[in-house]
Scaffold this motif. Sequence first.
Motif, PDB file in Angstrom:
ATOM      1  N   LEU A  62      -9.855   4.713   6.447  1.00 45.42           N
ATOM      2  CA  LEU A  62      -8.546   4.138   6.506  1.00 45.42           C
ATOM      3  C   LEU A  62      -8.023   3.237   5.513  1.00 45.42           C
ATOM      4  O   LEU A  62      -8.186   2.047   5.558  1.00 45.42           O
ATOM      5  N   TRP A  63      -7.900   3.574   4.281  1.00 44.65           N
ATOM      6  CA  TRP A  63      -7.842   3.057   2.940  1.00 44.65           C
ATOM      7  C   TRP A  63      -8.928   2.017   2.602  1.00 44.65           C
ATOM      8  O   TRP A  63      -8.635   0.922   2.116  1.00 44.65           O
ATOM      9  N   CYS A  64     -10.280   2.198   2.992  1.00 45.22           N
ATOM     10  CA  CYS A  64     -11.287   1.287   2.682  1.00 45.22           C
ATOM     11  C   CYS A  64     -12.557   1.701   2.098  1.00 45.22           C
ATOM     12  O   CYS A  64     -12.878   0.799   1.316  1.00 45.22           O
ATOM     13  N   GLY A 123      -7.845  -7.992   8.311  1.00 44.32           N
ATOM     14  CA  GLY A 123      -6.755  -8.176   7.601  1.00 44.32           C
ATOM     15  C   GLY A 123      -5.798  -8.787   8.624  1.00 44.32           C
ATOM     16  O   GLY A 123      -5.316  -9.660   8.114  1.00 44.32           O
ATOM     17  N   SER A 124      -5.727  -8.378   9.671  1.00 45.82           N
ATOM     18  CA  SER A 124      -4.751  -8.861  10.673  1.00 45.82           C
ATOM     19  C   SER A 124      -5.058 -10.579  10.957  1.00 45.82           C
ATOM     20  O   SER A 124      -4.102 -11.224  10.799  1.00 45.82           O
ATOM     21  N   GLU A 125      -6.283 -10.747  10.900  1.00 45.96           N
ATOM     22  CA  GLU A 125      -6.663 -12.317  11.068  1.00 45.96           C
ATOM     23  C   GLU A 125      -6.502 -12.822   9.997  1.00 45.96           C
ATOM     24  O   GLU A 125      -5.979 -14.155   9.870  1.00 45.96           O
ATOM     25  N   SER A 261       0.859 -12.270  -1.181  1.00 41.87           N
ATOM     26  CA  SER A 261       0.534 -10.907  -1.533  1.00 41.87           C
ATOM     27  C   SER A 261      -0.516 -10.297  -0.359  1.00 41.87           C
ATOM     28  O   SER A 261      -1.571 -10.868  -0.567  1.00 41.87           O
ATOM     29  N   ASP A 262      -0.221  -9.258   0.268  1.00 45.88           N
ATOM     30  CA  ASP A 262      -1.046  -8.754   1.097  1.00 45.88           C
ATOM     31  C   ASP A 262      -1.573  -7.580   0.472  1.00 45.88           C
ATOM     32  O   ASP A 262      -1.213  -6.559   0.204  1.00 45.88           O
ATOM     33  N   GLU A 263      -3.079  -7.881  -0.007  1.00 43.84           N
ATOM     34  CA  GLU A 263      -3.665  -6.882  -0.820  1.00 43.84           C
ATOM     35  C   GLU A 263      -4.669  -6.228  -0.071  1.00 43.84           C
ATOM     36  O   GLU A 263      -5.527  -5.999  -0.491  1.00 43.84           O
ATOM     37  N   MET A 418      -5.415  14.236   5.261  1.00 39.63           N
ATOM     38  CA  MET A 418      -4.310  13.600   4.262  1.00 39.63           C
ATOM     39  C   MET A 418      -3.646  12.857   5.413  1.00 39.63           C
ATOM     40  O   MET A 418      -3.284  13.635   6.504  1.00 39.63           O
ATOM     41  N   ARG A 419      -2.774  11.868   5.131  1.00 34.80           N
ATOM     42  CA  ARG A 419      -1.898  11.324   6.429  1.00 34.80           C
ATOM     43  C   ARG A 419      -0.550  11.550   6.399  1.00 34.80           C
ATOM     44  O   ARG A 419      -0.072  11.940   5.173  1.00 34.80           O
ATOM     45  N   ALA A 420       0.300  11.566   7.468  1.00 32.72           N
ATOM     46  CA  ALA A 420       1.721  11.999   7.363  1.00 32.72           C
ATOM     47  C   ALA A 420       2.229  10.438   7.804  1.00 32.72           C
ATOM     48  O   ALA A 420       1.923  10.064   9.052  1.00 32.72           O
TER      49      ALA A 420
HETATM   50  N1  PXG Z   1      -2.149  -5.660   5.878  1.00 31.69           N
HETATM   51  C1  PXG Z   1      -2.210  -4.384   5.125  1.00 31.69           C
HETATM   52  C2  PXG Z   1      -1.513  -4.376   3.980  1.00 31.69           C
HETATM   53  C3  PXG Z   1      -2.870  -3.239   5.998  1.00 31.69           C
HETATM   54  O1  PXG Z   1      -2.907  -2.080   5.471  1.00 31.69           O
HETATM   55  C4  PXG Z   1      -3.754  -4.763   7.834  1.00 31.69           C
HETATM   56  C5  PXG Z   1      -3.109  -5.946   6.968  1.00 31.69           C
HETATM   57  C6  PXG Z   1      -4.552  -5.197   8.841  1.00 31.69           C
HETATM   58  O2  PXG Z   1      -6.059  -5.123   8.595  1.00 31.69           O
HETATM   59  P1  PXG Z   1      -6.756  -4.923   9.842  1.00 31.69           P
HETATM   60  O3  PXG Z   1      -8.131  -5.079   9.193  1.00 31.69           O
HETATM   61  O4  PXG Z   1      -6.773  -5.830  10.752  1.00 31.69           O
HETATM   62  O5  PXG Z   1      -6.587  -3.421  10.416  1.00 31.69           O
HETATM   63  C7  PXG Z   1      -3.495  -3.553   7.149  1.00 31.69           C
HETATM   64  C8  PXG Z   1      -4.353  -2.467   7.724  1.00 31.69           C
HETATM   65  C9  PXG Z   1      -2.250   3.346   8.704  1.00 31.69           C
HETATM   66  C10 PXG Z   1      -3.121   2.117   9.003  1.00 31.69           C
HETATM   67  O6  PXG Z   1      -2.053   3.853   9.556  1.00 31.69           O
HETATM   68  C11 PXG Z   1      -3.129   1.071   7.972  1.00 31.69           C
HETATM   69  C12 PXG Z   1      -3.796  -0.090   8.417  1.00 31.69           C
HETATM   70  C13 PXG Z   1      -4.728  -0.438   9.690  1.00 31.69           C
HETATM   71  C14 PXG Z   1      -4.376   0.767  10.475  1.00 31.69           C
HETATM   72  C15 PXG Z   1      -3.703   2.008  10.177  1.00 31.69           C
HETATM   73  O7  PXG Z   1      -2.094   3.481   7.548  1.00 31.69           O
HETATM   74  N2  PXG Z   1      -3.961  -1.383   7.320  1.00 31.69           N
END
Ligand code: PXG
Length: 462
Positions: A62-64, A123-125, A261-263, A418-420
Amino acid sequence: MNQTTRTRSTQEWQRADAAHFLHPFTDFQSLARKGSRIITRAEGIYLHDSEGHKILDAMSGLWCVNVGYGRQELVEAATRQLRELPFYNAFFQTATPPAIELAELLAEVTPPQFKHVFFSGSGSEGNDTVVRMVRRYWDLLGQPQRHVIISRKNAYHGSTMAGASLGGMGGMHAQGGLPIPGIVHMEQPYWHELGRGLSRDDFGRVAAGWLEAKILEVGADQVAAFIGEPVQGAGGVIVPPDTYWPEIQRICDKYGILLVSDEVICGFGRTGQWFGCERFGTRPDLMTFAKGVTSGYIPLGGVMVGDRVANVLIERGGEFNHGYTYSGHPVACAVALANIRLIQREGLVERVRDDTGPYLAECFDALRDHPLVGEVQTCGLMGALLLVKDKASGAPFPEALELGMVCRSHCFGNGLVMRAVGDRMIIAPPLVMTRAQIDEMLVLIRRALDRTLADAQRNGWL
Ligand code: PXG
């Protein structure tokens, strides 16, 4: 493979899954009817499912999973740390060697204004920490009325109360009484939807100007910070024009507001620079990270705190009443250290910048000739293809057709993740991907597009 994995059939997994596991962002009933796909192992850029299919993972989990699956250095770092010290906290005037070393290494790989880090578990935290920290900063400077944070529609900043409030997803705000007070949203820099009469560069300046308009609407003395993803990821890989971020920086400077900047997605090499802010030319005061910091092998997130904020928090602050049990978790930090050293040793950021990023751009460009493809964008190893009904006008397909989902099913059926996002088909593959693997991915993408086109023709959607 462990014992249970070998002894259960796909159907047995699906039954137990549907009976007990509430998945994130999921219509529970509909998934229970269909049954989950059970991923059992992975290697390099490939996943394997319980049915024996091999799938090219063009979304890096998931982008990681920036360094790819199965990297023994990361496994060994975790195992070593688990044996030596599986947990200790960082609350009561204590610290652990991996957390200290990671803080040090992060200060080295991030832009020079960052010498301090606050760790979280995700990332949320991290973005919850951003809200607490930004408001604390202005309190300490005697301007508590500066509490409003400006974000953007179609941004994604996580799923906690603060993360989802910062995000600009209407569907999320509709559930749970969001956004929380003091968070406002402006339009996103999405040229295809909002700027088609203008050149991309002109549109970039116009879209950045919406920040100034919002600051004046809220009242400049009320605004604490602006937050944005360098490239919107979950929103559909929306790459802003190059003129956008420098103008955002200028406006933040003009009004003295903090730039965040949310990286979480753009960090650790995704854009071909260590951090997206370096690709787009901003000097953020705070920077949220997660995902790629451990390549997703273990949860870890945090906030890089620039000198402007750190100096105030440290010198005038007293106690900052905020923190998580897992802030600086030693095993997560040990994995992050191994991961970052691996990115450095293998030169993955430079590889994306000089080789695979430009090559992906070239390959995606070649898809412009496909009858369904209306817009193509890439940035480093991220890419988006917009499916349109009419290439000349850019007119979209009716939303109800969910053409993106049709295309996504063809990808799955074809051994490709691939995501939509609506009708934007997006990828963010592992940074270890080779040119040959990009070629292989492109064959799968073109096949999925062709099958989607055949569906559209057969059903009279075109
Ligand atoms: N900021 C960004 C820019 C994100 O992409 C978060 C914060 C939150 O991170 P956590 O680790 O708490 O999930 C994200 C998370 C998707 C998808 O559908 C993207 C994310 C999470 C779940 C689904 O592309 N990015």
